[in-house]
Design a protein around this motif. Structure first.
Motif, PDB file in Angstrom:
ATOM      1  N   ARG A  55     -10.780  45.137  18.555  1.00 37.08           N
ATOM      2  CA  ARG A  55     -11.501  45.563  19.756  1.00 37.08           C
ATOM      3  C   ARG A  55     -10.950  46.922  20.210  1.00 37.08           C
ATOM      4  O   ARG A  55     -11.560  47.948  19.989  1.00 37.08           O
ATOM      5  N   GLU A  56      -9.766  46.938  20.809  1.00 39.64           N
ATOM      6  CA  GLU A  56      -9.141  48.195  21.234  1.00 39.64           C
ATOM      7  C   GLU A  56      -8.987  49.150  20.054  1.00 39.64           C
ATOM      8  O   GLU A  56      -9.274  50.338  20.144  1.00 39.64           O
TER       9      GLU A  56
ATOM     10  N   HIS B  96      -1.585  44.595  29.420  1.00 38.70           N
ATOM     11  CA  HIS B  96      -2.279  45.487  28.481  1.00 38.70           C
ATOM     12  C   HIS B  96      -1.905  46.903  28.906  1.00 38.70           C
ATOM     13  O   HIS B  96      -2.409  47.426  29.891  1.00 38.70           O
TER      14      HIS B  96
ATOM     15  N   HIS C 149      -1.226  51.012  28.249  1.00 41.57           N
ATOM     16  CA  HIS C 149      -1.589  52.167  27.423  1.00 41.57           C
ATOM     17  C   HIS C 149      -0.424  53.141  27.288  1.00 41.57           C
ATOM     18  O   HIS C 149       0.460  53.210  28.133  1.00 41.57           O
TER      19      HIS C 149
ATOM     20  N   ILE D   5      -2.036  51.516  22.438  1.00 36.67           N
ATOM     21  CA  ILE D   5      -1.278  50.485  23.157  1.00 36.67           C
ATOM     22  C   ILE D   5      -0.065  50.101  22.288  1.00 36.67           C
ATOM     23  O   ILE D   5       0.119  50.694  21.228  1.00 36.67           O
TER      24      ILE D   5
HETATM   25 ZN   LIG Z   1      -7.099  49.297  26.455  1.00 41.12          ZN
END
Ligand SMILES: [Zn+2]
Length: 402
Positions: free
Chosen positions: A32-33, A215, A217, A251
């Motif tokens: 996804r990310e 989560h 960054h 991330i």
């Molecule tokens: Zn993200």
């Protein structure tokens, strides 16, 4: 458990490694990310392969977005049918229509997200806080009436008014949303900030009903430290991607997170760390993005030692300059001979070549290597066999020459 004959013993004491005494879980978001990184797009087959590898590696949850394209929908559906041990989360916007798509894939876990900072509400969703809350809660109720497990992501939480953030988290908590994700969407937190925001939420919800994800960054290179600080404040799951790529600077990387958790947090995870180098290689093959050679854990230079004084110590005991055995993470120890080899390095090199040597010859070779000004001349894998050979056989004659 720290032992006095462990070279890392005092480090573990400084780290107070056992303080938290809890297992920290991993959600991997490569599908996804990771796919949100510029230029990255996997085929359906590759997505399935990645899911299998992540499951075998031992992550707790895997996230994929079925709404991006028909391809993604197909991949999500197929992955869900594989019977993997990891939970598969269908990641969608906080909209009933999106949740319907997640349900159509056969997902039992749905992850929804909504930007709740004033800037996200104003520029992205163009709704008020009150409208956002109504929409989010309607979606949460909708998910729960369908009997699904759920995560709700408070997007841009780190720039959201704490009063509104806590209010939203409490509402989700009361509705029995299993996981609440607190992201630092723009990567502006320092570890203490991440600790504070997670602690605030942890203290305001019933933690038996909802657990907290972090989560973080990496815009300032602090993604992993921030995520770990969030876990010290009460979160119990970190989001990663293989090699850390994602939007902008990405991330935390799966490799660094896994090893940090198991080695310096003493988190009781069952992870097949020896797969890490292969996971990184697979992703690099699929994306065409090269892994930096100095990347921790999986980089080609992560366990490379330039001959000289380091080499002598490494040969006696690698713990002198390494915190773990490279093979435990699927990587290999390397030694490099070149202009910095020094007399020790030159002597080892001569021995490796099976040449009888005395100090004078070693000095001549060291001098010669330096004069060449060619940088690194020779690079060798220092595997078990070679190590034993150097250590056990002082003269190091090659068998064939005996
Ligand atoms: Zn993200």
């Amino acid at each position: 458990m720290p032992k006095s004959d462990d070279a890392n013993y005092y480090a573990h004491i400084y780290n107070d490694s056992r303080r938290d005494n809890k297992r920290i879980r991993i959600l991997d978001s490569t599908l996804r990310e990771g796919e949100q990184h510029p230029g990255v797009s996997f085929s359906v087959k590759q997505r399935i392969q990645i899911a299998w590898m992540l499951d075998a590696f031992g992550v707790d949850q895997i996230e994929i977005s079925p709404i991006v394209s028909a391809d993604h929908f197909e991949a999500t559906k197929t992955i869900l049918k594989q019977g993997l041990k990891s939970d598969i989360l269908a990641h969608v916007r906080a909209l009933k229509t999106d949740v319907d798509i997640a349900i159509d894939t056969g997902a039992t876990w749905v992850a929804t997200y909504m930007g709740i900072s004033d800037i996200h509400l104003a520029t992205k969703l163009r709704i008020t806080r009150e409208e956002a809350k109504i929409r989010a809660l309607e979606v949460a109720d909708y998910i729960k009436t369908h009997g699904l497990k759920a995560r709700f992501t408070m997007e841009d939480a780190s720039r959201t008014d704490p009063v509104f953030l806590v209010e939203m988290c409490k509402e989700m908590n009361e509705r029995g949303i299993e996981r609440i994700s607190i992201p630092d969407t723009v990567g502006i937190m320092r570890p203490r900030g991440m600790y504070n925001i997670v602690k605030m939420i942890y203290d305001n919800i019933d933690i038996s009903k909802s657990s907290i994800d972090v989560h973080c960054h990496n815009d300032l290179g602090l993604a992993l430290p921030n995520a770990l600080a969030g876990c010290e404040a009460g979160a119990d799951q970190i989001h990663t991607t293989i090699d850390g790529f994602g939007e902008r600077s990405g991330i935390p990387a799966l490799a660094e997170t896994s090893v940090a958790l198991m080695l310096i947090y003493e988190s009781n995870n069952k992870l097949r760390l020896h797969m890490l180098k292969d996971l990184s290689k697979t992703i690099s093959d699929y994306t065409g993005l090269e892994t930096s050679e100095s990347k921790p854990i999986v980089g080609d230079s992560a366990y490379k030692h330039k001959a000289g004084t380091h080499l002598a110590a490494i040969l006696r005991n690698p713990s002198a300059y390494e915190i773990l055995e490279p093979k435990t993470v699927g990587n290999r120890r390397k030694i490099v001979f070149g202009e910095l080899a020094g007399k020790n390095g030159a002597e080892y090199l001569l021995k490796l070549l099976g040449l009888e040597t005395d100090h004078h010859e070693a000095e001549t070779l060291a001098h010669g290597l330096k004069e060449l000004r060619m940088g690194d001349v020779l690079e060798l894998y220092l595997d078990d066999r070679l190590e034993r050979k150097i250590l056990n056989d002082g003269a190091l004659k090659l068998k064939a020459e005996e």
